[in-house]
Design a protein around this motif. Structure first.
Motif, short mmCIF file in Angstrom:
data_model
loop_
_atom_site.label_atom_id
_atom_site.label_comp_id
_atom_site.label_asym_id
_atom_site.label_seq_id
_atom_site.Cartn_x
_atom_site.Cartn_y
_atom_site.Cartn_z
N UNK A 66 -8.28 2.74 0.61
CA UNK A 66 -9.60 2.52 0.02
C UNK A 66 -10.71 3.06 0.89
N UNK A 67 -10.49 3.11 2.19
CA UNK A 67 -11.53 3.58 3.10
C UNK A 67 -11.80 5.06 2.96
N UNK A 68 -10.90 5.79 2.30
CA UNK A 68 -11.09 7.22 2.12
C UNK A 68 -12.10 7.53 1.02
N UNK A 69 -12.48 6.51 0.24
CA UNK A 69 -13.45 6.75 -0.82
C UNK A 69 -12.92 7.57 -1.97
N UNK A 70 -11.65 7.38 -2.35
CA UNK A 70 -11.05 8.13 -3.44
C UNK A 70 -10.49 7.17 -4.46
N UNK A 71 -10.42 7.65 -5.72
CA UNK A 71 -9.78 6.90 -6.78
C UNK A 71 -8.35 7.37 -6.92
N UNK A 295 2.94 1.87 -6.39
CA UNK A 295 2.27 1.40 -5.18
C UNK A 295 2.34 -0.12 -5.19
N UNK A 296 2.61 -0.69 -4.02
CA UNK A 296 2.75 -2.15 -3.90
C UNK A 296 1.59 -2.70 -3.08
N UNK A 300 1.53 -9.26 3.55
CA UNK A 300 2.40 -9.32 4.71
C UNK A 300 2.81 -7.91 5.13
N UNK A 301 2.44 -7.53 6.34
CA UNK A 301 2.70 -6.16 6.78
C UNK A 301 4.19 -5.82 6.80
N UNK A 302 4.99 -6.76 7.29
CA UNK A 302 6.43 -6.49 7.39
C UNK A 302 7.09 -6.51 6.01
N UNK A 303 6.92 -7.61 5.30
CA UNK A 303 7.61 -7.76 4.02
C UNK A 303 7.08 -6.83 2.94
N UNK A 304 5.78 -6.73 2.84
CA UNK A 304 5.18 -5.97 1.74
C UNK A 304 5.01 -4.49 2.06
N UNK A 305 4.42 -4.20 3.20
CA UNK A 305 4.09 -2.80 3.50
C UNK A 305 5.33 -2.03 3.96
N UNK A 314 4.48 3.68 -2.21
CA UNK A 314 3.31 3.56 -1.35
C UNK A 314 2.97 2.07 -1.26
N UNK A 315 2.17 1.69 -0.28
CA UNK A 315 1.84 0.27 -0.11
C UNK A 315 0.48 0.12 0.54
N UNK A 316 -0.26 -0.91 0.11
CA UNK A 316 -1.55 -1.22 0.69
C UNK A 316 -1.59 -2.69 1.08
N UNK A 317 -2.16 -2.95 2.23
CA UNK A 317 -2.23 -4.31 2.75
C UNK A 317 -3.43 -5.05 2.16
N UNK A 318 -3.14 -6.17 1.52
CA UNK A 318 -4.18 -7.00 0.93
C UNK A 318 -5.06 -7.60 2.04
N UNK A 319 -6.37 -7.45 1.88
CA UNK A 319 -7.29 -7.93 2.90
C UNK A 319 -7.67 -6.88 3.91
#
Length: 341
Positions: A66-71, A295-296, A300-305, A314-319
């Motif tokens: 999200x920090x890249x500013x792209x959709x 994309x998930x 949780x960095x270990x379990x989810x990402x 692909x995966x993004x960390x919530x928060x």
């Protein structure tokens, strides 16, 4: 080492093609994606001579956040030229000996490349973690354990219960292959005993039933339903992927959100817990998509990402990468949002 046109790089090759419009073997254009020109418009051509055309790893940036500013997801739109992309039209020799007019496009953005290859969608599926992402406890766990436990003789303070809970939960579970096996009562009995010192089976049952109700949980975001519905209307398939016992389905029904999802994948049902890639593979199977098209999102960095990426998603960390479902679906006009229905 020079290629067939005397160019040192794919970029130079493309520029040379622009000037010469010469015949080239498409397989020499590592990161160039071809589009067939037809009367009905432009169709994606993902295979040439039986081999996928994949951007060179040297040319592609890291997967965006999200920090890249792209959709990263948007519905198909009328063909418009990307101001960041340079394109040329040239003829190409396709194995076996078939000549087709092709439009070679240079993509400066990973999301643009994915949208091009997937008919306007950067991802075809969204996988969502449950506890900690989609839903959160209404009250702190230690408070619930203490309040209910007082009538069963629990003497520990909330801080003591929390410390003991974390210590117990962090320990490996050796009694079965899965923590959440079927209703997971043996596991939760162990956690409750270690956290509070109480072994009364009635105490466990009261806690167990409480966490199956809508009173114990609430949605992490009030607008989650509208955001996820917008994605589904854009053609994105959505699934819950959760390490949970068999209470998850009735819980989501009690929260009136189970109908938001095309699939609900529970570790206790599929026999695999995150970060095991098998649970993500099962979700993609149910949705009918390839792992690279999903994309998930989880907390949780270990379990989810790590788990999702091991499966090929692909995966993004919530928060951190994303902070709300409204942000995920890009319902507002902010350019920092990931999905754009």
């Amino acid at each position: 080492m020079l290629n067939s046109l005397g160019c040192k790089s794919s970029v130079q090759l493309a520029k040379s093609m622009l000037k010469s419009r010469s015949m080239v073997d498409c397989n020499t254009c590592g990161f160039l994606v071809c589009r067939l020109i037809s009367r009905k418009g432009i169709r994606s051509q993902a295979r040439l001579g039986g081999a996928d055309i994949v951007p060179s790893s040297k040319e592609l940036p890291r997967p965006p956040s999200v920090s890249d500013g792209v959709n990263l997801l948007e519905t198909p739109r009328k063909a418009v030229k990307n101001p960041r992309a340079a394109s040329t039209v040239a003829q190409a020799q396709i194995v076996p000996q078939r000549k087709i007019a092709l439009d070679f496009c240079l993509f400066n953005d990973y999301a643009d490349y994915r949208r091009f290859m997937n008919g306007g969608l950067a991802y075809k599926a969204l996988l969502v973690d449950a506890a900690g992402t989609l839903i959160v406890p209404s009250l702190p766990t230690a408070k619930v354990y203490r309040d209910i436990g007082q009538q069963y003789g629990v003497k520990y303070s909330e801080d003591e219960i929390l410390a003991r809970y974390r210590r117990a939960y962090a320990q490996p579970w050796s009694r079965s292959r899965l923590r959440y096996e079927a209703d997971a009562r043996p596991f939760w009995q162990h956690i409750v005993k270690q956290s509070t010192g109480c072994e009364d089976p009635n105490y466990l049952e009261e806690l167990y039933k409480y966490y199956t109700t809508a009173e114990a949980w609430h949605l992490a975001e009030a607008g989650a339903g509208a955001a996820l519905q917008a994605l589904r209307e854009a053609g994105v398939k959505i699934a819950v992927v959760s390490n949970f016992d068999t209470r998850l389905r009735p819980l989501l029904s009690a929260l009136r959100c189970s109908h938001w999802f095309d699939a609900i994948v529970v570790s206790a049902e599929v026999g695999a817990e995150k970060p095991n890639p098998a649970i993500f593979l099962a979700a993609c199977d149910l949705l009918g998509v390839k792992t690279e098209d999903a994309v998930h999102i989880g907390d949780d960095r270990r379990n989810d990402i790590w788990g999702a990426r091991d499966a090929g998603c692909d995966a993004w960390l919530w928060g951190e990468d994303v902070h709300s479902f409204k942000e995920v679906s890009n319902c507002s006009s902010s350019p920092s949002h990931i999905f754009s229905p």
